[in-house]
Scaffold this active site. Sequence first.
Site, PDB file in Angstrom:
ATOM      1  N   ASP A  15       0.850  -1.183   0.000  1.00 46.31           N
ATOM      2  CA  ASP A  15       0.000   0.000   0.000  1.00 46.31           C
ATOM      3  C   ASP A  15       0.887   1.234   0.000  1.00 46.31           C
ATOM      4  O   ASP A  15       2.060   1.151   0.328  1.00 46.31           O
ATOM      5  CB  ASP A  15      -0.814   0.065   1.302  1.00 46.31           C
ATOM      6  N   ASP A  21      -4.891  -3.700   5.004  1.00 41.60           N
ATOM      7  CA  ASP A  21      -5.359  -3.334   6.341  1.00 41.60           C
ATOM      8  C   ASP A  21      -6.868  -3.481   6.517  1.00 41.60           C
ATOM      9  O   ASP A  21      -7.354  -3.634   7.619  1.00 41.60           O
ATOM     10  CB  ASP A  21      -4.923  -1.908   6.703  1.00 41.60           C
ATOM     11  N   ASP A  79      -9.370  -6.494   2.144  1.00 45.26           N
ATOM     12  CA  ASP A  79      -8.031  -6.946   1.758  1.00 45.26           C
ATOM     13  C   ASP A  79      -7.819  -8.413   2.114  1.00 45.26           C
ATOM     14  O   ASP A  79      -6.865  -9.042   1.645  1.00 45.26           O
ATOM     15  CB  ASP A  79      -6.960  -6.124   2.503  1.00 45.26           C
TER      16      ASP A  79
END
Length: 907
Positions: A335, A642, A646
């Site tokens: 990310d 997170d 996901d």
Amino acid sequence: MDLDLAPRTSSRPHARAVVDEVERLGTDGRDGLGEAEAATRLADHGPNVLPEATGDPAWRRALGQLADPLIYVLLAAAATTLVLGEYVDASVIAAVVLVNATVGFIQETRALAALEGLRSLALAEARVVRDGRLRTVGSADLVPGDLVALQPGDKVPADLRLVGADDVRVDESALTGESDPVAKRDAVLPAETRVADRCTMFHAGTLVRTGSAQGLVVATGEDTELGAIHRMVSGAELLATPLTRKLARFSSLLTVVIVALAAVTFAVGLLRGQDAASMFTAAVALAVGAIPEALPAAVTVVLAIGVTRLVHRHAVVRRLPAVETLGGTTVICTDKTGTLTTNQMTVRAVWTPDGSYDVSGAGYDPDGQVTRDGAVADTARDAALRWSLTAGSWCNDAGLDHDGSQWLLTGDPTEGAMKVAALKTDVAGVPGRGLARTATIPFDARRPFMATLHQADDRTGVVLVKGAVEQVAALCDLQMRADGTTEPLDHAALSQAVDDLAARGLRVLATAVDVDGSAVDFTPADLHRTDLVLTGLQAMLDPPRPAAAAAIAACLAAGIEVRMITGDHAATAAAVAAELHLDPRTDRPVVLTGAELASLDDEAYGAAITSTRVFARVAPEEKLRLVTALQAQGHVVAMTGDGVNDAPALRRADIGIAMGLGGTEVAKDAADMVLLDDDFATIEAAVEEGRGVFDNLVKFILWTLPTNMGEGLVILVAVLLGTALPILPTQILWINMTTAVLLGLTLAFEPREPGVMLRPPRAPDRPLLTGPLVWRTVLVAGLLVAASSWVFDAALAAGSGLAEARTAAVSVFVLVEIAYLVSCRSQTRATWRLGLLSNPWVVGGIVVQLLAQAAFTYLPVMNTVFGTAPLDLASWARVLTAAAVVTAVIAADKARAVRRRARTPTG
Ligand code: ATP
């Protein structure tokens, strides 16, 4: 208070109305329990935890050490020798069994303790209402009667009776096996309703997917439904990894081959007219000597040490195999926000259709100003600015507090930044008076915006929206001028503004308002029917983490590709990627968006993800296809995440990595590793540790296979040739018993070698037995047999007795094993470069081994037990010469291997 907390059929919580449950549990349906009462109940009920997953009692684990085909062979041998009256042999064999089992037991206990310690590090928290205030407590502290608040991503901490729910769906697969999330609502169900159908209950261990809810704790710890299942399931096999399984298969095969060889030895000996009893012990010694029985213990020790080292580097490994896989990672998908950047946002600029403003100040301190051309902005004279700041401030769930020394944020940093920006002007309070929020569409990564409906006494309502520019712009036909009038939205000017801001690496959100909003249901679809007017853009700085650029560079040097996968805007992603030099090929990385990827067929998709490093506006669901496609190309993929959505990608990835600070419980649950500091640099550190761990395993195997082979071979050769045994079976058992523990296992503590991150990742399909390893095994085993036979023959020729000649042969064996151990400490560097004390365990092990060897040679009792004799100077001279020659040959071979490796590093 006398409470009826036992779940009896007549008082099953799902079969009672909420009010009755509130009363039964002696709590308050709105304010929850008082802290004092909660503490009393905690003392009564004990913590809300399940007993250890690996709940095998110590005696069973100790016995478990004996459950191995090799040990059966040994025990049978011990029994047979006992019956034959060979008491010394019998007790030495028994000692081998005991030492091995003890070492195995101690190591397993330590590994389990290490893993157990980690579990407490990753312990979950719960939001609970006590004394009327919402607070966060460790979920172990929950007690029956507590009022718990649930939101998406939460793991339900105990069994809860639903009190209130807002469109909540729960994934109960952990409990019921049903993979579709189930909806929850209030009702009074028949007492006999099955667990899977209890829509009024939240069960411990299940995961909240969407919506929010409150529930009353009715059972904790072992009393929960999960606790009931837990009691039925025996300990989880925590210690098996792909490598241990590969090794287990390898050693069973080896066991069969060696036992067969032992049988042949036995038969050949008998045919040559030797007596059955001594041939039997010879065959057993061959088997025991040749089988690398310390291997499983060594693997556990090495992995457990790796896990502990990782904690020091802020990574918690939740599954042991991950340590091993980490070292083989070839792609890291990360990310952006919070992992590569600090996630500490500050609004730097506000753009409105009539011009831009600068925002000064730093962090969450509202000390700063909104200015244009140096002059402080007058919000009364710019309606677009006023409404943009209002949306930023009111369509917002973040909280700001001043603790006396600094400003603290609770909630989302993006929202915190927008709240602070408004506080730098006089806007924060203006339209707020009397504007109560009556409905909310929360932010969702799949639909990246948030909207709130506010009701004023004198207005129908005000709708405020903030979110990703494309999403907000799609809801607006109009834009607001400074004087409060509206005009058609100028898309070209808007996207030019976004590009300019994003090119500076700023994160850009758009704001919109409908001052006469009258939305009925206030759903996302409903918003299209409102007259939303775009008021402006807010651009915030989210600085890259200080260590991120260096960590990315280290990964690239290690042959690991780094891919950024972000929900943010393409231009922002590109700017941050460029700043961090994420794509070594260019300063202007190409960016693909989720929408562009979705339009590609599988072949084009594969090509696109190979060449692209930065992916923007990717929804969490799209990460799964990405991981799968990368894996199909042969990559070992580490992927961060997170949020709730996901989880599938985290599970699918070879290494799923969840954020410890900002991650949801669902993500942590799906992950193999949790980052305690959310920092990308920690991933790089973990890969480095993983490589070190794998190296140490390889070093142990490199040491143990040749030495074990030599131990077996020395007996085999003598029996086949019909010569006197240069080393007696009991002596082989002695060598085997002492060196495996005192020497071999110390390699597990070898520090990581410099340069582990300067070579390419190891090939995922690399077999256990590589060509060089087979060669080394043959070479070292052959040298051991040759050297010990030469010393034995030379001693006899020089007139020594059999006992002395054998002691000399054993000494050569042990000295060479010591020298070879030191050589195995590194595969890439010459031994003299390693530093004498860089692994004190090795030094300690060698010293103890030498002392044991001195006792073996000179102590009269040992002479009697093992048939040894003190050595004279001439014998020592021969022993040292033979050991020195063998060591020199091995050193020369290693130097050749190091040179070859330097030319073609293969990890
Ligand atoms: P990453 O995926 O790298 O962690 P991210 O935080 O930018 O990055 P998301 O959280 O999915 O990814 O956010 C995507 C977009 O949604 C952001 O670029 C922003 O425009 C918008 N956004 C983020 N947070 C909020 C919020 N609280 N309210 C409204 N919109 C938001």
